[in-house]
Write an enzyme that holds these catalytic residues in place. Sequence first.
Site, mmCIF file in Angstrom:
data_model
loop_
_atom_site.group_PDB
_atom_site.id
_atom_site.type_symbol
_atom_site.label_atom_id
_atom_site.label_comp_id
_atom_site.label_asym_id
_atom_site.label_seq_id
_atom_site.Cartn_x
_atom_site.Cartn_y
_atom_site.Cartn_z
ATOM 1 N N ARG A 77 35.748 34.755 44.319
ATOM 2 C CA ARG A 77 36.993 34.637 44.285
ATOM 3 C C ARG A 77 37.296 33.203 44.897
ATOM 4 N NH1 ARG A 77 39.967 39.077 47.081
ATOM 5 N NH2 ARG A 77 39.586 40.270 45.084
ATOM 6 N N ARG A 146 44.043 35.349 54.006
ATOM 7 C CA ARG A 146 43.566 35.222 52.561
ATOM 8 C C ARG A 146 44.219 34.027 52.003
ATOM 9 N NH1 ARG A 146 41.664 40.132 50.333
ATOM 10 N NH2 ARG A 146 40.278 41.198 51.887
ATOM 11 N N LYS A 230 42.676 42.428 56.508
ATOM 12 C CA LYS A 230 42.882 41.124 55.652
ATOM 13 C C LYS A 230 44.276 40.997 56.204
ATOM 14 C CE LYS A 230 44.084 44.111 51.856
ATOM 15 N NZ LYS A 230 43.323 44.477 50.314
ATOM 16 N N LYS A 232 47.710 38.607 54.820
ATOM 17 C CA LYS A 232 48.304 37.785 53.832
ATOM 18 C C LYS A 232 49.454 36.946 54.196
ATOM 19 C CE LYS A 232 45.941 40.891 50.466
ATOM 20 N NZ LYS A 232 46.433 41.951 49.299
ATOM 21 N N CYS A 453 45.242 45.417 37.267
ATOM 22 C CA CYS A 453 43.903 45.096 38.254
ATOM 23 C C CYS A 453 42.567 45.062 37.170
ATOM 24 C CB CYS A 453 43.953 45.895 39.405
ATOM 25 S SG CYS A 453 43.274 47.467 39.161
ATOM 26 N N CYS A 459 35.051 47.104 39.424
ATOM 27 C CA CYS A 459 35.390 47.228 40.787
ATOM 28 C C CYS A 459 34.761 48.635 41.127
ATOM 29 C CB CYS A 459 36.932 47.425 40.813
ATOM 30 S SG CYS A 459 37.610 47.903 42.516
ATOM 31 N N CYS A 498 43.234 52.331 41.189
ATOM 32 C CA CYS A 498 43.191 52.906 42.635
ATOM 33 C C CYS A 498 44.300 52.707 43.241
ATOM 34 C CB CYS A 498 42.035 52.596 43.189
ATOM 35 S SG CYS A 498 41.667 51.089 44.112
ATOM 36 N N CYS A 502 46.276 46.483 44.235
ATOM 37 C CA CYS A 502 46.030 45.011 43.843
ATOM 38 C C CYS A 502 47.029 44.350 43.008
ATOM 39 C CB CYS A 502 44.610 44.855 43.320
ATOM 40 S SG CYS A 502 43.548 45.097 44.938
#
Length: 656
Positions: A77, A146, A230, A232, A453, A459, A498, A502
Amino acid sequence: MVKSAPPPIANRKPSKVEGLKENSNFLREPVATQILEDTTHFSEDAVQILKFHGSYQQDNRDNRVKGQEKDYQFMLRTKNPGGFVPPQLYLALDKLADEYGNHTLRATTRQGFQLHGILKKNLKTAIATIVKNLGSTLGACGDINRNVMAPPVPFKNRPDYEYAWEYAQNIADLLSPQTGAYYEIWLDGEKAISAEESPEVKAARQRNGNGTIIHDTEEPIYGTHYMPRKFKVCVTVPGDNSVDLYSQDLSLVIITNESGQLEGFNVFAGGGLGRTHGKEETFARLADAICYVAKDDVYDLVKAIVATQRDYGDRTDRRHARLKYLINDWGVDKFRAKVEEYFGKPVAPFQELPEFKYQDFLGWHEQGDGKLFLGISIDNGRVKDEGSFQLKTALREIVEQFNLPIRLTPHQNLIFCDIEPNNKQAIQEILNQRGVVSDPGQIEPLVRYAMACPALPTCGLAITESERAIPGILERIRSLLDKLGLQDEHFVVRMTGCPNGCARPYMAELGFVGSAPDTYQLWLGGSPDQTRLAQPYTERLHHNDIESFLEPIFVYFQKSKQSGESFGDFCDRVGFDAIREFAGNYVPEATPEITEDTQAQVTALVAKIITAPSRGRHRISIHDDVYNKLKETAGSQNKPMSELVNEALRIYLKMD
């Protein structure tokens, strides 16, 4: 001196990942050792540290065979503050996708690119190539700041947008890891040429604001343990919610004076969408308004918020580690008071803002300096060539011929910037030749505003399909709307495989969240401008039941909506009790029976279907002529295509 270790939590041990970070020698081990080993994959411990370098270890779940090693591959990424991708980097990524990846690129919901399908033996070459072509993957994943988002639209006559891009880049630099591990491992210690950091950013990183800085360490802001999870950040302008600002840990909103000069920033904090099914202590949450900060103090305030989360975020339970839980547990007032301790003075009150609206900036536009920009829709962010639709080739040809910079959008689309007006026709001809639509009016609205996603097969967290499923589901929803006389309606649909969210399904008007194989939790009531959370309406909806489940809800919407009211606003206004009451009493109108002639037609078409079994599931593909005829027949019968196919198959297979 402030210690680099976070404060201990009484009677609770830190999670395993905390120990891995502490013992990694600032993100070096065990990645540095294992990248030299002739293996197909990294150990689980190394995988946790590899994330900080911008890569996830995955395997192709379609290819799993019991007793055999997994088909290991890696996702890379990129980190592109504000979504900016220089032409040199785009061409390098396009080439890497073909040489080492799966021949596709994927624009992410955080304005970066993902490469899928890279083998371990090619990982170092791929990362080195990205860095040498003005890119980076450092900090695109992991317990760290991120990619910093910003509105992608290149309005050159709007100072507030210019400030948003500038500060997105500067905050990305401020919070970038300082360890030398990244360049040591992937470039053998050679630090690539990059844009010079702002002197203000360099000074702010070292300035010790009452404990924000950890001395005598490679990582003055992060220390040895980095962040609990994370983190953001986005920077936007008043009214522009192209960045989903309420879903971020930290959002800064540009405040200018009447002359367009930057004065400061409104600050939101505590948004986040990841959750876990069956764990009520995990939840999606909107960011809160925190304060206003003058421009000269913004970096110190960002550091103060980061330090508060760094030192007080939950490091014992990773499901409870995001900033949203800290603010939810403490309350905004206590959080603001702790931030002020690190900041060294009281913060100013939040300033009034206009309503935020969502825009996607697709199509041709003037950018305010005599040049043009072009927004191109990318279904679910997947840049690929498929039959006569050759998006990947078209984008490469445009960048090669016109050397255009790109800004990726938070909606997984792409904007070409700085186009000379006399090049418009040539660019449009390339798009036409490659089957790429540039007029947003020609895009099905449900598709235009949808996101999904990647989910299966790459994934490891996916419970069910998302990117591969949403095209068919959107088509079925459109068929249902058309059947009910709602041809002009559309709304924001988002899907994830899930509950981690995302593709930000919890901000959608209609959100599908994978809960079991072929089954989704359904969320309703988000805002079309992504300013309100949706709520869970049902826990398990099998994809075969989507039409029958949604029909009474759509009929109620048709009968009871107010003038100009969107579907999400309607669901929020009337409430779930009223929707469930109507659905419980709903009796569908009888549909016309299929004639014998139509049955024979469809049965003959079904006989031409090609079955394509894959390991673990069965899928089918249909010839183009069959698909077109099936769509035509379904329209004439006012039935979803899936329902018509099922009926025809039962007849063909003599199941009735």
